[in-house]
Design an enzyme around this catalytic site. Structure first.
Site, mmCIF file in Angstrom:
data_model
loop_
_atom_site.group_PDB
_atom_site.id
_atom_site.type_symbol
_atom_site.label_atom_id
_atom_site.label_comp_id
_atom_site.label_asym_id
_atom_site.label_seq_id
_atom_site.Cartn_x
_atom_site.Cartn_y
_atom_site.Cartn_z
ATOM 1 N N ARG A 49 2.716 -76.681 56.509
ATOM 2 C CA ARG A 49 3.897 -77.458 56.132
ATOM 3 C C ARG A 49 4.183 -77.157 54.661
ATOM 4 O O ARG A 49 3.397 -76.506 53.991
ATOM 5 C CB ARG A 49 3.656 -78.954 56.384
ATOM 6 C CG ARG A 49 2.280 -79.437 55.925
ATOM 7 C CD ARG A 49 2.267 -80.836 55.459
ATOM 8 N NE ARG A 49 3.122 -81.020 54.302
ATOM 9 C CZ ARG A 49 2.806 -80.634 53.058
ATOM 10 N NH1 ARG A 49 1.663 -80.046 52.770
ATOM 11 N NH2 ARG A 49 3.655 -80.829 52.064
ATOM 12 N N GLY A 50 5.329 -77.716 54.180
ATOM 13 C CA GLY A 50 5.756 -77.383 52.831
ATOM 14 C C GLY A 50 6.661 -76.154 52.933
ATOM 15 O O GLY A 50 6.323 -75.175 53.621
ATOM 16 N N ALA A 51 7.808 -76.235 52.262
ATOM 17 C CA ALA A 51 8.846 -75.222 52.469
ATOM 18 C C ALA A 51 8.362 -73.776 52.277
ATOM 19 O O ALA A 51 8.562 -72.928 53.158
ATOM 20 C CB ALA A 51 10.036 -75.537 51.571
ATOM 21 N N ARG A 86 11.681 -75.707 62.510
ATOM 22 C CA ARG A 86 11.996 -76.860 61.652
ATOM 23 C C ARG A 86 13.321 -76.572 60.940
ATOM 24 O O ARG A 86 13.522 -75.463 60.457
ATOM 25 C CB ARG A 86 10.875 -77.143 60.632
ATOM 26 C CG ARG A 86 9.578 -77.629 61.303
ATOM 27 C CD ARG A 86 8.601 -78.190 60.290
ATOM 28 N NE ARG A 86 9.014 -79.480 59.777
ATOM 29 C CZ ARG A 86 8.413 -80.088 58.748
ATOM 30 N NH1 ARG A 86 7.402 -79.514 58.119
ATOM 31 N NH2 ARG A 86 8.822 -81.268 58.323
ATOM 32 N N GLN A 200 1.568 -87.331 53.373
ATOM 33 C CA GLN A 200 1.282 -86.086 52.643
ATOM 34 C C GLN A 200 0.674 -86.378 51.270
ATOM 35 O O GLN A 200 0.063 -85.504 50.658
ATOM 36 C CB GLN A 200 2.553 -85.253 52.478
ATOM 37 C CG GLN A 200 3.026 -84.562 53.736
ATOM 38 C CD GLN A 200 4.058 -85.369 54.493
ATOM 39 O OE1 GLN A 200 4.068 -86.591 54.418
ATOM 40 N NE2 GLN A 200 4.923 -84.705 55.235
ATOM 41 N N ASP A 240 12.881 -78.869 49.615
ATOM 42 C CA ASP A 240 12.967 -78.128 50.881
ATOM 43 C C ASP A 240 14.228 -77.293 50.956
ATOM 44 O O ASP A 240 14.276 -76.274 51.650
ATOM 45 C CB ASP A 240 12.885 -79.095 52.065
ATOM 46 C CG ASP A 240 11.466 -79.614 52.164
ATOM 47 O OD1 ASP A 240 11.146 -80.588 51.458
ATOM 48 O OD2 ASP A 240 10.660 -79.008 52.891
ATOM 49 N N ASN A 250 14.502 -83.174 49.808
ATOM 50 C CA ASN A 250 13.032 -83.184 49.736
ATOM 51 C C ASN A 250 12.547 -84.322 50.621
ATOM 52 O O ASN A 250 13.351 -85.068 51.210
ATOM 53 C CB ASN A 250 12.555 -83.346 48.286
ATOM 54 C CG ASN A 250 11.064 -83.080 48.146
ATOM 55 O OD1 ASN A 250 10.558 -82.073 48.639
ATOM 56 N ND2 ASN A 250 10.330 -83.987 47.514
ATOM 57 N N LYS A 251 11.250 -84.466 50.726
ATOM 58 C CA LYS A 251 10.643 -85.460 51.617
ATOM 59 C C LYS A 251 11.276 -86.836 51.441
ATOM 60 O O LYS A 251 11.547 -87.265 50.317
ATOM 61 C CB LYS A 251 9.144 -85.509 51.317
ATOM 62 C CG LYS A 251 8.320 -86.455 52.154
ATOM 63 C CD LYS A 251 8.491 -86.282 53.629
ATOM 64 C CE LYS A 251 8.235 -84.876 54.120
ATOM 65 N NZ LYS A 251 8.669 -84.670 55.534
#
Ligand code: MRU
Length: 338
Positions: A49-51, A86, A200, A240, A250-251
């Site tokens: 995970r994470g862009a 995603r 996260q 992201d 972003n998140k």
């Protein structure tokens, strides 16, 4: 644990090893990806995970997917399976576009080798970009420390989600300047927000603990109080997708922190490589927001649930964007278009 070092993604004899982030922070488990399906599943269920890491995994997924069939039709299928995994992190599309541009004109017999080489180049580019983000972000923290931080009253940086090395091929984005500052022995402490619903923040806590960086885990809803009480000197988050006007996805929860930071006059920084800037996207309203399963909220199937995984922070709330090319006002990012 195996003989392999603990990195997020690495090649291993025609396969790819990933650190399974669904098992962290309790267990550090490496998982072997042998197929396109395994790579797509790893992205979808957030083993990676994470862009930036999503982008690198997708690139390796193309190489894995072509191993048995490198024909034109199969190449298009591989690209489309990975593109569907995603929706928000644009690094995924960026990496697939790069793979497609290179591989489409090539003949079948050289595609597999070229795909591995290009995936490797994408991973290496991410490593270098994030190291440079650390270098460019460090002076912002050094300047803030000159405002009078000591180990009794360290510089307090708040972050959200995990934008550390776990979210990238190496170094992290938001955490890269923090690691650089820690290496320079700046008196620094990090507020780590839990980041419901997937927590996260626990990954960030784990990373900072491994790196010996002083930090404190907080509930997401504690952030406003800490900002109000003057216990935060700046906020740094990852991204992201950054639109051409600087609006940033972003998140989920990032936007609330940016609002509170502005209300209390605290600088709010976004750190991201160029692969996260979507120059074709004019503003935040055009960024697709991933809606994830109600299961993540622990809700019974009968309960109506909304679970947007990201939010949009308008450019007006962002003090600066830290990239591998330097630090820019959000309104300036469009000029970084390659
Ligand atoms: O849903 P996730 O965990 O993939 O979301 C990650 C984030 O929002 C990160 O902050 C972002 O990707 C930057 S990672 C360097």
């Amino acid at each position: 644990m195996s003989r392999h070092p603990l990195t997020t993604i690495q090649e291993d004899e025609g396969t790819v090893l990933i650190l399974d982030q669904t098992k962290l922070p309790q267990h550090a488990v490496l998982v072997r990806l042998n197929t396109l399906e395994a790579a797509a599943e790893a992205i979808r269920v957030m083993r990676v995970r994470g862009a930036p890491l999503i982008g690198a995994t997708a690139a390796y997924g193309v190489a894995l997917g072509l191993q048995d069939d490198a024909g034109d039709e199969h190449l298009e299928q591989v690209l489309s399976v990975l593109a569907e995994t995603r929706p928000t992190a644009v690094n995924l599309r960026w990496a697939l576009d790069r793979m497609a541009a290179l591989l489409r004109p090539l003949s079948e017999d050289v595609r597999v080798l070229a795909a591995w080489q290009e995936a490797r180049a994408i991973a290496e580019l991410d490593r270098k970009a994030n190291a440079a983000i650390g270098v460019h972000g460090l002076p912002l923290l050094q300047k803030a420390v000159q405002g009078g931080a000591t180990w009794e009253r360290p510089l307090n940086v708040m972050t959200h989600c995990n934008a550390g090395w776990l979210a990238t091929v190496a170094h992290g984005t938001a955490l890269a300047p923090i690691y650089a500052a820690h290496q320079e022995r700046l008196p620094l402490h990090v507020w780590v927000s839990e980041t419901r619903p997937r927590n996260q923040g626990l990954l960030t806590e784990w990373e900072l603990r491994q790196g010996g960086v002083p930090h404190t885990l907080i509930a997401d809803n504690a952030a406003g109080l800490l900002l109000m009480q003057g216990r935060v000197d700046c906020v740094i988050v990852g991204a992201d997708r950054i639109a051409a006007n600087g609006d940033t996805a972003n998140k989920v929860g990032t936007y609330l922190k940016a609002l509170a930071a502005q209300a209390h006059g605290i600088p709010f920084y976004v750190a991201a490589p160029l692969s996260t800037i979507d120059f074709s996207c004019c503003d935040g309203a055009s960024i697709p927001i991933e809606e994830r399963s109600s299961v993540e909220l622990g809700a019974d199937a009968a309960i109506p649930v909304a679970n947007p995984a990201f939010d949009i922070t308008p450019a007006s709330l962002i003090s600066a964007i830290i990239t591998e090319h330097g630090v820019f006002a959000p309104g300036e990012v469009a000029k970084l278009k390659p």
